[in-house]
Design a protein around this motif. Sequence first.
Motif, PDB file in Angstrom:
ATOM      1  N   LEU A 295      75.146   2.464 -24.994  1.00 16.47           N
ATOM      2  CA  LEU A 295      74.578   3.730 -24.546  1.00 16.47           C
ATOM      3  C   LEU A 295      73.709   3.433 -23.330  1.00 16.47           C
ATOM      4  O   LEU A 295      72.846   2.550 -23.377  1.00 16.47           O
ATOM      5  N   PRO A 296      73.923   4.154 -22.230  1.00 13.99           N
ATOM      6  CA  PRO A 296      73.159   3.853 -21.021  1.00 13.99           C
ATOM      7  C   PRO A 296      71.679   4.210 -21.163  1.00 13.99           C
ATOM      8  O   PRO A 296      71.316   5.122 -21.923  1.00 13.99           O
ATOM      9  N   ALA A 297      70.843   3.507 -20.437  1.00 11.58           N
ATOM     10  CA  ALA A 297      69.427   3.853 -20.371  1.00 11.58           C
ATOM     11  C   ALA A 297      69.316   5.298 -19.897  1.00 11.58           C
ATOM     12  O   ALA A 297      70.054   5.722 -19.003  1.00 11.58           O
ATOM     13  N   GLY A 298      68.426   6.065 -20.545  1.00 15.70           N
ATOM     14  CA  GLY A 298      68.183   7.440 -20.121  1.00 15.70           C
ATOM     15  C   GLY A 298      68.990   8.504 -20.821  1.00 15.70           C
ATOM     16  O   GLY A 298      68.715   9.692 -20.652  1.00 15.70           O
ATOM     17  N   ILE A 299      70.021   8.123 -21.612  1.00 17.92           N
ATOM     18  CA  ILE A 299      70.822   9.137 -22.309  1.00 17.92           C
ATOM     19  C   ILE A 299      70.086   9.556 -23.586  1.00 17.92           C
ATOM     20  O   ILE A 299      69.542   8.722 -24.304  1.00 17.92           O
ATOM     21  N   TYR A 300      70.049  10.847 -23.842  1.00 21.14           N
ATOM     22  CA  TYR A 300      69.477  11.322 -25.099  1.00 21.14           C
ATOM     23  C   TYR A 300      70.479  11.067 -26.210  1.00 21.14           C
ATOM     24  O   TYR A 300      71.671  11.355 -26.071  1.00 21.14           O
ATOM     25  N   HIS A 301      69.962  10.532 -27.303  1.00 25.69           N
ATOM     26  CA  HIS A 301      70.829  10.175 -28.427  1.00 25.69           C
ATOM     27  C   HIS A 301      70.023  10.107 -29.711  1.00 25.69           C
ATOM     28  O   HIS A 301      68.794  10.249 -29.710  1.00 25.69           O
ATOM     29  N   ARG A 302      70.733   9.864 -30.799  1.00 24.66           N
ATOM     30  CA  ARG A 302      70.150   9.639 -32.114  1.00 24.66           C
ATOM     31  C   ARG A 302      71.171   8.867 -32.936  1.00 24.66           C
ATOM     32  O   ARG A 302      72.334   8.767 -32.546  1.00 24.66           O
ATOM     33  N   PHE A 303      70.730   8.323 -34.064  1.00 19.88           N
ATOM     34  CA  PHE A 303      71.618   7.535 -34.925  1.00 19.88           C
ATOM     35  C   PHE A 303      71.378   7.915 -36.369  1.00 19.88           C
ATOM     36  O   PHE A 303      70.251   8.205 -36.778  1.00 19.88           O
ATOM     37  N   THR A 304      72.434   7.870 -37.157  1.00 19.73           N
ATOM     38  CA  THR A 304      72.301   8.004 -38.599  1.00 19.73           C
ATOM     39  C   THR A 304      73.415   7.215 -39.283  1.00 19.73           C
ATOM     40  O   THR A 304      74.487   7.010 -38.707  1.00 19.73           O
ATOM     41  N   LEU A 305      73.122   6.792 -40.477  1.00 21.60           N
ATOM     42  CA  LEU A 305      74.186   6.246 -41.314  1.00 21.60           C
ATOM     43  C   LEU A 305      75.104   7.393 -41.713  1.00 21.60           C
ATOM     44  O   LEU A 305      74.732   8.564 -41.593  1.00 21.60           O
ATOM     45  N   ASP A 306      76.280   7.047 -42.209  1.00 18.91           N
ATOM     46  CA  ASP A 306      77.120   8.076 -42.820  1.00 18.91           C
ATOM     47  C   ASP A 306      76.829   8.070 -44.323  1.00 18.91           C
ATOM     48  O   ASP A 306      75.868   7.436 -44.773  1.00 18.91           O
ATOM     49  N   GLN A 307      77.635   8.748 -45.093  1.00 20.86           N
ATOM     50  CA  GLN A 307      77.354   8.897 -46.519  1.00 20.86           C
ATOM     51  C   GLN A 307      77.559   7.611 -47.328  1.00 20.86           C
ATOM     52  O   GLN A 307      77.210   7.558 -48.500  1.00 20.86           O
ATOM     53  N   ARG A 308      78.073   6.573 -46.699  1.00 21.25           N
ATOM     54  CA  ARG A 308      78.178   5.270 -47.379  1.00 21.25           C
ATOM     55  C   ARG A 308      76.834   4.544 -47.399  1.00 21.25           C
ATOM     56  O   ARG A 308      76.668   3.568 -48.109  1.00 21.25           O
ATOM     57  N   ASN A 309      75.908   4.983 -46.543  1.00 16.22           N
ATOM     58  CA  ASN A 309      74.527   4.472 -46.515  1.00 16.22           C
ATOM     59  C   ASN A 309      74.392   2.978 -46.251  1.00 16.22           C
ATOM     60  O   ASN A 309      73.510   2.320 -46.804  1.00 16.22           O
TER      61      ASN A 309
END
Length: 179
Positions: free
Chosen positions: A126-140
Amino acid sequence: MRAYYFDDLPGDQRAPHDSGKPVDPAVLDKIGVLRWQIPVSTNGQYPEIDAVARERDYKNRDVITITKEGLGELYESKIKMFYEEHMHEDEEIRYTLEGSGYFDVREHPSDSWIRIAVSAGDLIVLPAGIYHRFTLDQRNMIKAMRLFKDEPKWTPYNRDAETDANPHRQQYLKTIAVN
């Protein structure tokens, strides 16, 4: 690795939230998201990862495992923190060794969320400056290799007017405007 538009419906962030609208790889290229599929090594050697690290001047790496068992009482708060919309002043590069999860990135200029499902063998930058977020999926569970230029430093800057004016955010917008 599969990318699609996030459905924006309420519910568990770890659910697929698949709108049924796939994202063309050219869209990811335009917003600067790089990705590769590199089989997970059985002997611990990663020549393709090493080549990407050399090309992008990454000198260090570590491995992080995110599970309920591993994080204990901090699990829910960490998952919520990772899911806050933010940017970094450096690239974020992850190679998934085991498990799976989602990186959500903002498409510009529409501001739509694009959900990128990652699993073992997926390398994403992911390039510097891009808005993003992360999450696990339902496998956790996810186990990922993190690469960095020097010491680990991924200060998150949550989205607000000040972050919109951040020089790294502004440079990112200039870069994708050229693409």
